[in-house]
Structures are given as structure tokens and as C-alpha cells.
Design a protein around this motif. Structure first.
Motif, PDB file in Angstrom:
ATOM      1  N   GLU A 333      17.538  -1.764  -5.850  1.00 53.08           N
ATOM      2  CA  GLU A 333      17.336  -2.402  -7.140  1.00 53.08           C
ATOM      3  C   GLU A 333      16.019  -1.972  -7.774  1.00 53.08           C
ATOM      4  O   GLU A 333      15.945  -1.736  -8.987  1.00 53.08           O
ATOM      5  CB  GLU A 333      17.396  -3.925  -6.991  1.00 53.08           C
ATOM      6  N   SER A 334      14.973  -1.861  -6.952  1.00 59.91           N
ATOM      7  CA  SER A 334      13.675  -1.445  -7.466  1.00 59.91           C
ATOM      8  C   SER A 334      13.733  -0.026  -8.017  1.00 59.91           C
ATOM      9  O   SER A 334      13.191   0.263  -9.096  1.00 59.91           O
ATOM     10  CB  SER A 334      12.621  -1.547  -6.365  1.00 59.91           C
ATOM     11  N   HIS A 335      14.398   0.859  -7.299  1.00 62.70           N
ATOM     12  CA  HIS A 335      14.488   2.249  -7.725  1.00 62.70           C
ATOM     13  C   HIS A 335      15.293   2.382  -9.019  1.00 62.70           C
ATOM     14  O   HIS A 335      14.871   3.068  -9.971  1.00 62.70           O
ATOM     15  CB  HIS A 335      15.119   3.098  -6.621  1.00 62.70           C
ATOM     16  N   LEU A 336      16.435   1.726  -9.078  1.00 61.91           N
ATOM     17  CA  LEU A 336      17.266   1.802 -10.281  1.00 61.91           C
ATOM     18  C   LEU A 336      16.574   1.150 -11.482  1.00 61.91           C
ATOM     19  O   LEU A 336      16.682   1.627 -12.614  1.00 61.91           O
ATOM     20  CB  LEU A 336      18.617   1.135 -10.019  1.00 61.91           C
ATOM     21  N   THR A 337      15.867   0.062 -11.225  1.00 56.27           N
ATOM     22  CA  THR A 337      15.111  -0.595 -12.302  1.00 56.27           C
ATOM     23  C   THR A 337      14.073   0.352 -12.889  1.00 56.27           C
ATOM     24  O   THR A 337      13.885   0.422 -14.111  1.00 56.27           O
ATOM     25  CB  THR A 337      14.446  -1.877 -11.790  1.00 56.27           C
ATOM     26  N   SER A 338      13.396   1.103 -12.037  1.00 51.88           N
ATOM     27  CA  SER A 338      12.388   2.047 -12.527  1.00 51.88           C
ATOM     28  C   SER A 338      13.032   3.174 -13.330  1.00 51.88           C
ATOM     29  O   SER A 338      12.452   3.662 -14.306  1.00 51.88           O
ATOM     30  CB  SER A 338      11.575   2.617 -11.360  1.00 51.88           C
ATOM     31  N   LEU A 339      14.236   3.597 -12.946  1.00 55.10           N
ATOM     32  CA  LEU A 339      14.928   4.658 -13.673  1.00 55.10           C
ATOM     33  C   LEU A 339      15.423   4.180 -15.039  1.00 55.10           C
ATOM     34  O   LEU A 339      15.285   4.881 -16.052  1.00 55.10           O
ATOM     35  CB  LEU A 339      16.119   5.167 -12.852  1.00 55.10           C
ATOM     36  N   VAL A 340      16.000   2.984 -15.067  1.00 52.34           N
ATOM     37  CA  VAL A 340      16.590   2.460 -16.300  1.00 52.34           C
ATOM     38  C   VAL A 340      15.523   1.904 -17.239  1.00 52.34           C
ATOM     39  O   VAL A 340      15.674   1.930 -18.461  1.00 52.34           O
ATOM     40  CB  VAL A 340      17.644   1.375 -15.960  1.00 52.34           C
ATOM     41  N   GLY A 341      14.420   1.394 -16.670  1.00 50.51           N
ATOM     42  CA  GLY A 341      13.394   0.770 -17.492  1.00 50.51           C
ATOM     43  C   GLY A 341      13.722  -0.658 -17.849  1.00 50.51           C
ATOM     44  O   GLY A 341      13.182  -1.218 -18.807  1.00 50.51           O
ATOM     45  N   ALA A 342      14.638  -1.273 -17.086  1.00 48.05           N
ATOM     46  CA  ALA A 342      15.052  -2.665 -17.298  1.00 48.05           C
ATOM     47  C   ALA A 342      15.634  -3.165 -15.984  1.00 48.05           C
ATOM     48  O   ALA A 342      16.011  -2.370 -15.115  1.00 48.05           O
ATOM     49  CB  ALA A 342      16.087  -2.758 -18.418  1.00 48.05           C
ATOM     50  N   PRO A 343      15.725  -4.497 -15.802  1.00 45.10           N
ATOM     51  CA  PRO A 343      16.225  -5.032 -14.532  1.00 45.10           C
ATOM     52  C   PRO A 343      17.627  -4.543 -14.188  1.00 45.10           C
ATOM     53  O   PRO A 343      18.532  -4.561 -15.034  1.00 45.10           O
ATOM     54  CB  PRO A 343      16.208  -6.542 -14.768  1.00 45.10           C
ATOM     55  N   VAL A 344      17.809  -4.114 -12.953  1.00 44.98           N
ATOM     56  CA  VAL A 344      19.121  -3.713 -12.437  1.00 44.98           C
ATOM     57  C   VAL A 344      19.405  -4.532 -11.187  1.00 44.98           C
ATOM     58  O   VAL A 344      18.602  -4.543 -10.248  1.00 44.98           O
ATOM     59  CB  VAL A 344      19.172  -2.211 -12.095  1.00 44.98           C
ATOM     60  N   SER A 345      20.530  -5.234 -11.185  1.00 47.50           N
ATOM     61  CA  SER A 345      20.944  -5.994 -10.005  1.00 47.50           C
ATOM     62  C   SER A 345      22.131  -5.289  -9.355  1.00 47.50           C
ATOM     63  O   SER A 345      22.992  -4.734 -10.047  1.00 47.50           O
ATOM     64  CB  SER A 345      21.323  -7.428 -10.383  1.00 47.50           C
ATOM     65  N   VAL A 346      22.153  -5.304  -8.019  1.00 43.70           N
ATOM     66  CA  VAL A 346      23.173  -4.578  -7.264  1.00 43.70           C
ATOM     67  C   VAL A 346      23.886  -5.535  -6.322  1.00 43.70           C
ATOM     68  O   VAL A 346      23.244  -6.348  -5.650  1.00 43.70           O
ATOM     69  CB  VAL A 346      22.544  -3.421  -6.459  1.00 43.70           C
TER      70      VAL A 346
END
Length: 376
Positions: A333-346
Motif C-alpha cells: 500500500e505504501s509503495h502504490l500510494t507513492s506511485l499514485v500520489g494518493a491513498p491506495v488500499s489493497v
């Protein structure tokens, strides 16, 4: 040096609006009507704001570069107060009601151009579309020919000399500046107005403004969905969610087979109305052969932001027998959040032995994205 001044009349009490503050300081979409009204005023003009005595400092805070003066008990007196503040060298003066807070900039431009080309007064108008009756009490006397009628709006523009002369010779109060100029012998012509320039006078008008422009000013919300599936390939390393998963069976694909990143890209593109990952990063494009999921996400976010959207959040779910996400969920989640620039929940689930995912033939991923776009 500018040759145009715009006087914004914001001194009304707004009694009919039923508000506890002067009308120009009632808020729509979190901003005072006065702030909305000056948004459309051209940048290269002298801006003069006429405000109630109790709101002069508020008006200066809303429009730091404007000249702010105290209004009078009547609209005509307030415009006269603003007119006295118009600087030397100004040849054209526009008078605009703050209550017409959503008048678009092009109406200002049309009025300015027409004043300068005709040398006379100019008012924006709309045709009257309702049938009009002349009545006496409850008795209808006649139907009025609406083809010779027009709804008058602001800003109204005039050569400075003509407007000053009209005010100097005024003997009666008039409902608008065009009537005052015409009474003094000046000419007045029309340009096309705009329905967005309606006057906010009653609570119903205020509700209309909030309904029509509140959502636009605070941001349009868009959602999108993305789905991706990939078969397992024992000869490939596993990349999922932009992370490498050692000792796990990989996924087949033109790139690295990262179904999670691909589904996120599809969700983002769907929400922004930009198509899908295949149309943007096709398998026939050699630049993306073997590319990792983070490449696709960064490119997709750039496309989404370029279209005027911001990402609010993304939710993504893996449907598969493996890998198990539990131990790496926070990292993922932390990695995807950094890529998207917004919260990502998995999240992850299985299909209870059903279908290709249940039989262990591959994985499926579903992603949902929420975007917002601020109105212009």
C-alpha cells in the motif's frame, strides 16, 4: 496604462435575501459573492468596489489590489461614490452588480469592445421568453409584444464623459445606469448577455446559485473501474503492485505481467475518460516491452493530471490463490500510494475453487479510482 475601470457595486443590504450579512458577502461554494463577481473582471482594468461601511475591510481582503469605497443608501449614490474614484486616463467605465456574481468574462469583453467601437453606452441583454401581460390588479389588460422587450444585465459600459455627465445632471433615481444615461440624452445599444449572469436577490436565487455552481467550484467527482487478468508463468519472476515477489510463480504478459498496476491504470484512465491501458500503452509499442508496473502508473497519473484531474484514492483487490499479501500489505500500500500520489488500499480474496483463479491458472485484479476535477 489602462483605459478601462470596472465599478463593482457591493453595498446592498440584501434584505430580500434574508441573510444576516450584506448580500455581496453571502457565500456560495465557500466564497463570498463578491469574490465570485470579481473573478471574471479583466486583469488590465482599474477595479473599484463599493461596499457597506461595515464591510470595507472585508472587501479589501477579498480584492487586495482594488480601490474600495463606502457606498450610499441608494444604488445610484453608490455608483456615484465609485465613479469619483476612477483614475485619470480612464476612458471607459463599466458598472457591475456583485449580485450577478457568475457573469462570465466574455460578457465584460463584449461590453468593453462595443463601448469603444460605438462611442455610446452598452448593456448586455437576453431575450424575454415568457409571455408578458399588462395587468391592472388581477385583471389582464393586454398581451405585450415580447419581441421588443429584453432582460437587462450587468456589466453596463459607458464612455466615462457620458456617465459622469449623466450623474452630474441626475434629477431622479433610476433603476440602472443605462436609464440614467438615456435620460441625459446619451445613446445606449445592446450586446448579447449570458444566462449565468442572473441576479441573486431571493433565497431561491441563492439556492439556484449553490446548485448550479457549488459543485463546479468545489470539484467534480469522477469514478472509474479497472480489471486485469494474467495467467501464471513459472518461467517468469512475479511482479505485483510494483514490487518483486521472490520464490513466487510469475505472470505472463507483454510487460512484466503486473496485473495489479495494470488494473489501477485502467481505473484511473476510465475515471478521467481517457480510454484504457491498451489504447495508451499497446502491446505493439516496443517501449513498454518488459516494463514494470511503476512505469505504467507514473505515465497514467501524468495523463490524468494533464486532463485536469487529481486522484483522491484507489482501492484494489486481488482475486487469486497466491501470493498471500498479508505480510507485505503495508509495504504494498505504501509503495502504490507513492506511485499514485494518493491513498491506495489493497485487499485480497479467493474464488473458492471456482473459475481460472480458483483452479490456480492465473490472477484477476479489480481496481476502483476516485478523481476530482475543479471547475473552471
Amino acid at each position: 496604462m489602462t483605459s478601462v475601470a470596472v465599478i463593482v457595486v457591493a453595498a446592498g443590504s440584501g434584505t430580500r435575501l434574508g441573510a444576516d450579512v450584506p448580500k455581496a458577502f453571502v457565500t456560495v461554494a465557500g466564497r463570498p459573492l463578491l469574490a465570485h463577481a470579481i473573478d471574471a473582471v479583466p486583469d488590465d482594468v482599474q477595479l473599484v468596489i463599493v461596499a457597506p461601511a461595515t464591510r470595507v475591510q472585508d472587501a479589501r481582503h477579498i480584492a487586495p489590489g482594488a480601490t474600495v469605497v463606502t457606498g450610499a443608501h441608494t444604488r445610484q449614490g453608490s455608483v456615484a461614490a465609485g465613479l469619483r474614484e476612477v483614475g485619470a486616463g480612464i476612458r471607459t467605465v463599466l458598472v457591475h452588480d456583485a449580485a450577478r456574481a457568475f457573469t462570465p468574462r466574455e460578457v465584460f469583453s463584449r461590453v468593453i469592445d462595443a463601448v469603444e467601437s460605438t462611442g455610446g453606452g452598452v448593456i448586455p441583454v437576453l431575450p424575454v421568453v415568457d409571455t408578458i401581460k399588462r395587468v391592472d390588479g388581477t385583471t389582464v389588460l393586454e398581451t405585450v409584444d415580447r419581441s421588443v422587450l429584453a432582460q437587462v444585465q450587468t456589466p453596463q459600459g459607458f464612455p466615462r464623459d457620458a456617465l459622469e455627465a449623466a450623474y452630474a445632471s441626475a434629477a431622479d433615481d433610476h433603476t440602472d445606469d443605462a436609464a440614467l444615461v438615456a435620460a441625459s440624452g446619451g445613446s445606449v445599444s445592446t450586446v448579447v448577455g449570458d444566462a449565468r449572469a442572473f441576479k441573486i436577490t431571493t433565497p431561491a436565487d441563492l439556492r439556484r446559485a449553490e446548485q448550479e455552481w457549488g459543485a463546479e467550484m468545489t470539484g467534480e467527482i469522477r469514478t472509474g473501474i479497472g480489471v486485469d487478468v494474467h495467467a501464471y508463468d513459472a518461467g517468469e519472476p512475479l511482479w505485483l503492485g510494483g514490487l518483486y515477489w521472490p520464490d513466487e510463480v510469475g505472470l505472463s504478459g507483454h510487460s512484466d505481467g503486473d496485473a495489479m498496476c495494470h488494473a489501477i491504470c485502467d481505473a484511473l484512465l476510465s475515471a478521467a475518460g481517457l480510454g484504457d491501458i491498451g489504447s495508451k500503452f499497446g502491446t505493439d509499442d516496443p517501449r513498454f516491452a518488459g516494463a514494470h508496473g511503476d512505469v505504467f502508473i507514473r505515465e497514467t497519473v501524468a495523463l490524468v493530471e494533464g486532463a485536469g484531474f487529481t486522484v483522491n484514492n484507489v482501492a484494489v483487490q486481488l482475486i487469486a490463490n497466491g501470493p498471500r499479501l498479508g505480510a507485505r500489505r503495508t509495504e504494498l500500500e505504501s509503495h502504490l500510494t507513492s506511485l499514485v500520489g494518493a491513498p491506495v488500499s489493497v485487499s485480497a480474496t479467493t474464488s473458492d475453487g471456482l473459475g481460472f483463479t480458483g483452479k490456480g491458472e492465473g490472477v484477476a485484479v479489480i481496481a476502483n479510482a476516485l478523481l476530482s476535477k475543479v471547475g473552471q
